[in-house]
Each structure stands twice: as structure tokens, then as C-alpha cells.
Write a protein that holds these residues in place. Structure first.
Motif, PDB file in Angstrom:
ATOM      1  N   GLN A  10     -10.722  -4.700 -12.409  1.00  0.00           N
ATOM      2  CA  GLN A  10     -11.431  -3.507 -12.544  1.00  0.00           C
ATOM      3  C   GLN A  10     -11.145  -2.400 -11.458  1.00  0.00           C
ATOM      4  N   LEU A  11     -11.100  -1.013 -12.239  1.00  0.00           N
ATOM      5  CA  LEU A  11     -10.577  -0.080 -11.099  1.00  0.00           C
ATOM      6  C   LEU A  11     -12.076   0.691 -10.962  1.00  0.00           C
ATOM      7  N   ILE A  12     -12.355   0.976  -9.587  1.00  0.00           N
ATOM      8  CA  ILE A  12     -13.520   1.981  -9.355  1.00  0.00           C
ATOM      9  C   ILE A  12     -12.955   2.886  -8.163  1.00  0.00           C
ATOM     10  N   ILE A 155       5.101  13.643  -0.659  1.00  0.00           N
ATOM     11  CA  ILE A 155       4.816  12.172  -1.046  1.00  0.00           C
ATOM     12  C   ILE A 155       3.345  11.958  -0.622  1.00  0.00           C
ATOM     13  N   SER A 156       2.847  10.655  -0.725  1.00  0.00           N
ATOM     14  CA  SER A 156       1.551  10.153  -0.565  1.00  0.00           C
ATOM     15  C   SER A 156       1.528   9.053   0.313  1.00  0.00           C
ATOM     16  N   ILE A 157       0.646   8.515   1.025  1.00  0.00           N
ATOM     17  CA  ILE A 157       0.457   7.446   1.918  1.00  0.00           C
ATOM     18  C   ILE A 157      -0.778   6.683   1.490  1.00  0.00           C
ATOM     19  N   LEU A 158      -0.288   5.387   1.256  1.00  0.00           N
ATOM     20  CA  LEU A 158      -1.231   4.454   0.734  1.00  0.00           C
ATOM     21  C   LEU A 158      -1.460   3.140   1.525  1.00  0.00           C
ATOM     22  N   GLU A 159      -2.644   2.949   2.217  1.00  0.00           N
ATOM     23  CA  GLU A 159      -3.076   1.677   2.824  1.00  0.00           C
ATOM     24  C   GLU A 159      -3.765   0.662   1.621  1.00  0.00           C
ATOM     25  N   SER A 160      -3.040  -0.577   1.711  1.00  0.00           N
ATOM     26  CA  SER A 160      -3.239  -1.479   0.925  1.00  0.00           C
ATOM     27  C   SER A 160      -4.154  -2.545   1.548  1.00  0.00           C
ATOM     28  N   LYS A 161      -5.489  -2.850   0.989  1.00  0.00           N
ATOM     29  CA  LYS A 161      -6.435  -3.937   1.696  1.00  0.00           C
ATOM     30  C   LYS A 161      -6.693  -5.052   0.754  1.00  0.00           C
ATOM     31  N   GLY A 162      -6.854  -6.267   1.061  1.00  0.00           N
ATOM     32  CA  GLY A 162      -7.224  -7.060   0.237  1.00  0.00           C
ATOM     33  C   GLY A 162      -8.284  -8.317   0.875  1.00  0.00           C
ATOM     34  N   ASN A 200       1.055  15.072   0.790  1.00  0.00           N
ATOM     35  CA  ASN A 200       0.096  15.673   0.186  1.00  0.00           C
ATOM     36  C   ASN A 200      -1.498  15.039   0.034  1.00  0.00           C
ATOM     37  N   GLN A 201      -1.448  13.554  -0.334  1.00  0.00           N
ATOM     38  CA  GLN A 201      -2.609  12.935  -0.233  1.00  0.00           C
ATOM     39  C   GLN A 201      -2.392  11.587   0.413  1.00  0.00           C
ATOM     40  N   THR A 202      -3.488  11.048   0.861  1.00  0.00           N
ATOM     41  CA  THR A 202      -3.630   9.812   1.301  1.00  0.00           C
ATOM     42  C   THR A 202      -4.628   8.896   0.680  1.00  0.00           C
ATOM     43  N   PHE A 203      -4.199   7.733   0.404  1.00  0.00           N
ATOM     44  CA  PHE A 203      -4.975   6.852  -0.447  1.00  0.00           C
ATOM     45  C   PHE A 203      -5.495   5.289   0.474  1.00  0.00           C
ATOM     46  N   ALA A 204      -6.573   4.710   0.225  1.00  0.00           N
ATOM     47  CA  ALA A 204      -7.016   3.287   0.673  1.00  0.00           C
ATOM     48  C   ALA A 204      -7.413   2.818  -0.530  1.00  0.00           C
ATOM     49  N   TYR A 222     -10.884   2.257  -4.809  1.00  0.00           N
ATOM     50  CA  TYR A 222     -10.044   3.206  -3.735  1.00  0.00           C
ATOM     51  C   TYR A 222     -10.600   4.498  -3.578  1.00  0.00           C
ATOM     52  N   SER A 223      -9.946   5.023  -2.753  1.00  0.00           N
ATOM     53  CA  SER A 223     -10.600   6.580  -2.568  1.00  0.00           C
ATOM     54  C   SER A 223      -9.433   7.439  -2.055  1.00  0.00           C
ATOM     55  N   ASP A 224      -9.361   8.674  -2.180  1.00  0.00           N
ATOM     56  CA  ASP A 224      -8.165   9.561  -1.949  1.00  0.00           C
ATOM     57  C   ASP A 224      -8.471  10.908  -1.662  1.00  0.00           C
ATOM     58  N   PRO A 225      -8.895  11.054  -0.047  1.00  0.00           N
ATOM     59  CA  PRO A 225      -9.007  12.400   0.150  1.00  0.00           C
ATOM     60  C   PRO A 225      -7.634  13.067   0.178  1.00  0.00           C
TER      61      PRO A 225
END
Length: 356
Positions: A10-12, A155-162, A200-204, A222-225
Motif C-alpha cells: 500500500q502507498l500513502i 536530482i532529489s534526495i531520498l531517505e529510506s526507512k524500514g 529539487n526535492q527531498t523525500f522520506a 512517504y512525504s516530499d517537501p
């Protein structure tokens, strides 16, 4: 084990201000659908995330093989939603469980970046940043990925959590906020060190894994300011070279990876076998063409799950990497992600063919 078929996650999406504001409740933005993943897609994503740390480090290849089989034992086969085995929490010590969940989350978020965020170029943050000369070592906890579109000047920066929590969304808000802070610190590091990258963007993104008995589904929250900065001269071709180096590493062409990662002139021999799908041409690799290729094998073939697996790359990507497509900005290269029986196409133009 998760060997055949597909699983869903699921994606939220959550509003950035609700993530960052202490005491505020997480605010969901719309109905975000599902991410569908096959076993081969997951295994390739896991290999790419591990090899992207340093595509020329050969021992990482053995590490991702070991990690893949360990994680296979964690995934249950009875649910359409991707669930962990009920015994996962009991089989692994706390530090081992955290590590395995982190690896699985990175693989899932690699696919999330490509298929949902529409950023087919995905590289390890620290590995890529270390490729720049005269850059001080990154201090603190670095985010996982730098992601981008093909031929894009930003580019964008993505932090992956689990996590494998006992209840849905447990500590998700805090974890996403910390992930966004990691991205913010990474953005400031790039700016303060005058690294020629446009952000451009950052994502968690947090992959919260349920087990087979949970009354809730495995979900990526996820969230993307949005962040903007003044443009600098950004070498997007160098980023592409780093990204595809990990692809050649996992299929055994380490000499090609070394050329790509070292920014050396490329001496690639064009493969002779061509596969066409929906007006796209892909070059396929086999041992008659290269003695370094893992000829028609996969992580599964040793165990009889598949008779053969072949790896390929789109002709358009090949032309860019070998210098035959000089104007990258005007190439307008896009690939549709595909996951069907016998074929996996990734949005970066890489291909896996297999026969059950």
C-alpha cells in the motif's frame, strides 16, 4: 519464500507540514494506490542498492547474494500483500532483524523511486558523493539515495526507512521527520561543499512491514517537501554512468563498471543479440559475447526455479553510455516499467528475461 507471483504494498502520502510539526497528527494526502513487486524485481532492486555503494567492489556481489537468500526466508507466500513470516521476529536477534528489515526496505524503496516517484536513476548517496574529488567526508547519518530522471538537470534526495512494528504506523511520524532532517542535512552538505548538484526535492519513505497474521497491510508512507536552489553546472551523464555501473556489476561485467565509475573512455563491445518489445530495442548479454557474463543464470537457477535468466539494456541507454547520443537533454528518453510473466522492464531501460 517469495519466488513466484507478485506482492502488493500500500502507498500513502502524508502532508509535509503534518510530518514536521510536533504534536500534529499525520495528514494523509489522497488515496495513493499500490506498488506491485515480483520476486525477480525485488532481487534486482536489492542487488542494485547494495552494489551502488561501490559498483567496483567485488565482495559486495557475494554480500547481496547472501542478503537475498536471508530475506527470502523472511517473506511469507500466503498473502497478496507483501507480508513477513510470523517467525521472522523470533528467528533474528534485534540487531540482525533491524539490518534485514533495512535491506528489504531499501530494495522496496528503490522500486518505489523508479515506479512511483518516476525517477529511474537511483544511486547510493554516500557512494556517489564520494566520487567527487576533494570533498570532505560526510558526517552524521547520511540519507540513502540520490534519484533523478534520465537527462534531468536536477536530482532529489531520498531517505529510506524500514520497520517491522507491532501496530500500523507505529513511530512512523517521528521516523519520517527524522528522514526529512537527514535529507535537509545532506542538502546543506552539498551546498556548503559547492558540489555541482542541483537539488529539487527531498523525500522520506518508510516501508512498514506487517506479518502474515497482522490485521493491517504492509505500507509505504512517504512525504516530499519541495526544495529549490539556483542551478549550477551539473554533470548528469556522470550520474547516469554511476547508476548503470551497478547494473553491469550484478551481471558480471565488472570491467565495464570500472570504466563507468572511473569516468574513463568506454570500450564496450556491442552485443549481437537483440530483443524487441513495444518498439524498444534491447541488447542482451551472453557468454559467447563476454567471458565475464554469468551465462543464463539467476539467484534462483541453481535451485531449479528458473531454466534461464538473461539481462539486457535498452539500445537508447547503450548509445548514451557509449557516446553515440551526445545531446542527452534532448533525448527525451522514458521507459515504461513492466512486470509480466517472463519479462521485467525497469524504468531505467534495463531488462530481465526469464523462463519458468
Amino acid at each position: 519464500m517469495f519466488v513466484f507471483g507478485k506482492r502488493e504494498i500500500q502507498l500513502i502520502e502524508y502532508d509535509c507540514s503534518s510530518v514536521r510539526t510536533k504534536g500534529a497528527r499525520l495528514k494523509q494526502i489522497g488515496n495513493n494506490g499500490k506498488l506491485t513487486i515480483s520476486s525477480i524485481r525485488l532481487s534486482v532492486a536489492m542487488a542494485r542498492t547494495i552494489m551502488s555503494k561501490n559498483p567496483t567492489q567485488l565482495d559486495l556481489n557475494f554480500y547481496f547474494l547472501s542478503s537475498f537468500f536471508n530475506i527470502q526466508s523472511m517473506i511469507d507466500s500466503r498473502k497478496k500483500n507483501l507480508r513477513l513470516s510470523i517467525n521472522t521476529r523470533h528467528k533474528l536477534r534485534d540487531f540482525s532483524l533491524t539490518g534485514r528489515i533495512g535491506e528489504l526496505a531499501q530494495a522496496v524503496n528503490f522500486i518505489f523511486a523508479q515506479d512511483v516517484l518516476k525517477s529511474p536513476i537511483v544511486v547510493d548517496f554516500e557512494g556517489y558523493i564520494s566520487s567527487f574529488n576533494n570533498i570532505s567526508n560526510y558526517t552524521g547519518e547520511a540519507p540513502d539515495f540520490i534519484i533523478s530522471k534520465i537527462g534531468n538537470s536536477t536530482i532529489s534526495i531520498l531517505e529510506s526507512k524500514g520497520s517491522h512494528p507491532n501496530s500500523p504506523n507505529k513511530n512512523l511520524k517521528t521516523t519520517l521527520r527524522e528522514g526529512l532532517e537527514q535529507c535537509e542535512n545532506a542538502k546543506n552538505f552539498i551546498i556548503n561543499n559547492n558540489i555541482a548538484i542541483n537539488i529539487n526535492q527531498t523525500f522520506a519513505a518508510g516501508a512498514w512491514f506487517a506479518d502474515v497474521q497482522s490485521p493491517w497491510d504492509t505500507t509505504i508512507g512517504y512525504s516530499d517537501p519541495i526544495e529549490y536552489r539556483e542551478e549550477v553546472k551539473f554533470d548528469d551523464l556522470a550520474l547516469m554512468r554511476y547508476h548503470y555501473a551497478s547494473w553491469f556489476s550484478i551481471i558480471g561485467l565488472f570491467n565495464y563498471s570500472l570504466q563507468l565509475i572511473s569516468n574513463e573512455p568506454l570500450f564496450f563491445e556491442r552485443p549481437t543479440e537483440v530483443y524487441e518489445y513495444e518498439n524498444e530495442r534491447f541488447y542482451l548479454f551472453d557468454s559467447n559475447w563476454s567471458p565475464y557474463m554469468y551465462n543464463e543464470i539467476s539467484l534462483f537457477s541453481h535451485f531449479g526455479f528458473y531454466r534461464f535468466v538473461k539481462f539486457g539494456i535498452a539500445e537508447k541507454v547503450w548509445n548514451i553510455l557509449t557516446g553515440n547520443e551526445l545531446n542527452l537533454k534532448n533525448s527525451d528518453i522514458q521507459f515504461v516499467s513492466l512486470s509480466e510473466e517472463g519479462i521485467e522492464i525497469f524504468s531505467d531501460g534495463t531488462l530481465v528475461l526469464y523462463d519458468i
